[in-house]
Design an enzyme around this catalytic site. Structure first.
Site, PDB file in Angstrom:
ATOM      1  N   GLY A   6       0.826  -1.198   0.000  1.00  0.00           N
ATOM      2  CA  GLY A   6       0.000   0.000   0.000  1.00  0.00           C
ATOM      3  C   GLY A   6       0.863   1.250   0.000  1.00  0.00           C
ATOM      4  N   CYS A   7       0.334   2.349   0.501  1.00  0.00           N
ATOM      5  CA  CYS A   7       1.073   3.614   0.559  1.00  0.00           C
ATOM      6  C   CYS A   7       2.358   3.441   1.354  1.00  0.00           C
ATOM      7  CB  CYS A   7       0.197   4.696   1.173  1.00  0.00           C
ATOM      8  SG  CYS A   7       1.038   6.271   1.383  1.00  0.00           S
ATOM      9  N   PHE A   8       3.485   3.821   0.764  1.00  0.00           N
ATOM     10  CA  PHE A   8       4.766   3.567   1.434  1.00  0.00           C
ATOM     11  C   PHE A   8       5.040   4.479   2.622  1.00  0.00           C
ATOM     12  CE2 PHE A   8       6.940   5.741  -2.510  1.00  0.00           C
ATOM     13  CZ  PHE A   8       6.268   6.932  -2.250  1.00  0.00           C
TER      14      PHE A   8
END
Length: 225
Positions: A62-64
Site C-alpha cells: 500500500g502507501c509507502f
C-alpha cells in the site's frame, strides 16, 4: 568636574568593550567546542555502523508512507528509504508510478542489523500492517502500484521470506497474494516522500495505530543478566 565625567565615561566605554570582547571569545570557543564534539560523535557513530551485520529487504504494502514509519519504530532497523520497485522504466517519477503504466510498486528499503532483529519478525509485523489477501489494494489505495510484495537481494533472504510467508498464509481463509520475488530494480522516491509521517504527523496512513504500537514493543532490549 567636566573632565572627571569625560574620564569616567571613557573608562566605562573601555570596560564595556573589554567585556564585549570577552563574551564574543567565550561564545566562539563554546560554539567551536560544540561543533568539534558533534563531529567526533558523528565519526563514532559511523565506526559503530561499520561493525554491524547490516542486511536489506524491500517491503511493498500500500502507501509507502505508513510502511516506512512502521519499520522505523523497530529496534534493530538502522535505515529506511521509500521508493519504487520492480518497474519497467528508469528513474520514474511519482506521477508516472501512479499512472499505472510503469509496473512499479511503492516500496520501502529496510536496512537492519541482523544481530539485533530477525527477518521473520520484520515479516510478521509487515503482515499485521496489510491485508495480504487483497490484490492491488490496501486501505483506500487501489492500483498495481499498491500491490503487496517482499523483494530480496540474496538467495538466503529469499528462502526465509518464502518459508515465513507460507507459514503465515495458513492463518488466512483466502489465498495470500504477496509477491515473494527478487528485487529487479529500485529507485528512490522524491524527497518529500521520505520520512513523510514524521514531517506530517496527521498525514494519511492505512496502518492502524495499534500496529505502530506493537512495532515499538516487538523487539525489546534483552533483559539484563
Amino acid at each position: 568636574m567636566e573632565n572627571n565625567k569625560k574620564r569616567m565615561k571613557n573608562i566605562l566605554t573601555l570596560m564595556a568593550f573589554i567585556f564585549g570582547v570577552g563574551i564574543f571569545a567565550a561564545t566562539s570557543f563554546s560554539c567551536s567546542k560544540a561543533k568539534l564534539k558533534s563531529e567526533v560523535e558523528n565519526k563514532k557513530e559511523e565506526i559503530n555502523m561499520e561493525g554491524k551485520n547490516i542486511k536489506e529487504i524491500y517491503f511493498a504494502g500500500g502507501c509507502f508512507w505508513g510502511t516506512e514509519h512502521l519499520f522505523q519504530l523497530v529496534r534493530g532497523v538502522v535505515a529506511t528509504e521509500v521508493g519504487y520497485a520492480n518497474g519497467k522504466i528508469k528513474n520514474p517519477t511519482y506521477e508516472q508510478v501512479i499512472s499505472h503504466t510503469t509496473g512499479f510498486a511503492e516500496a520501502v528499503k529496510v536496512q537492519y542489523d541482523a544481530d539485533e532483529v530477525d527477518l521473520p519478525l520484520l515479516i510478521d509485523l509487515y503482515f499485521k500492517s496489510i491485508d495480504p489477501t487483497t490484490i492491488d489494494r490496501q486501505g483506500n489505495d487501489v492500483g498495481d502500484n499498491y500491490r503487496s510484495g517482499i523483494y530480496t537481494t540474496d538467495p538466503t533472504a529469499e528462502a526465509i521470506v518464502k518459508t515465513e510467508v507460507a507459514k503465515l498464509a495458513k492463518h488466512y481463509s483466502k489465498p495470500v497474494v504477496v509477491e515473494t520475488i527478487p528485487l529487479k530494480n529500485f529507485y528512490k522516491a522524491e524527497d518529500y516522500h521520505q520520512d513523510y509521517l514524521d514531517k506530517n504527523p496527521g498525514g494519511y496512513c492505512h496502518i492502524p495505530l495499534s500496529v505502530f504500537e506493537e512495532a515499538k514493543r516487538a523487539n525489546p532490549l534483552p533483559a539484563a543478566k
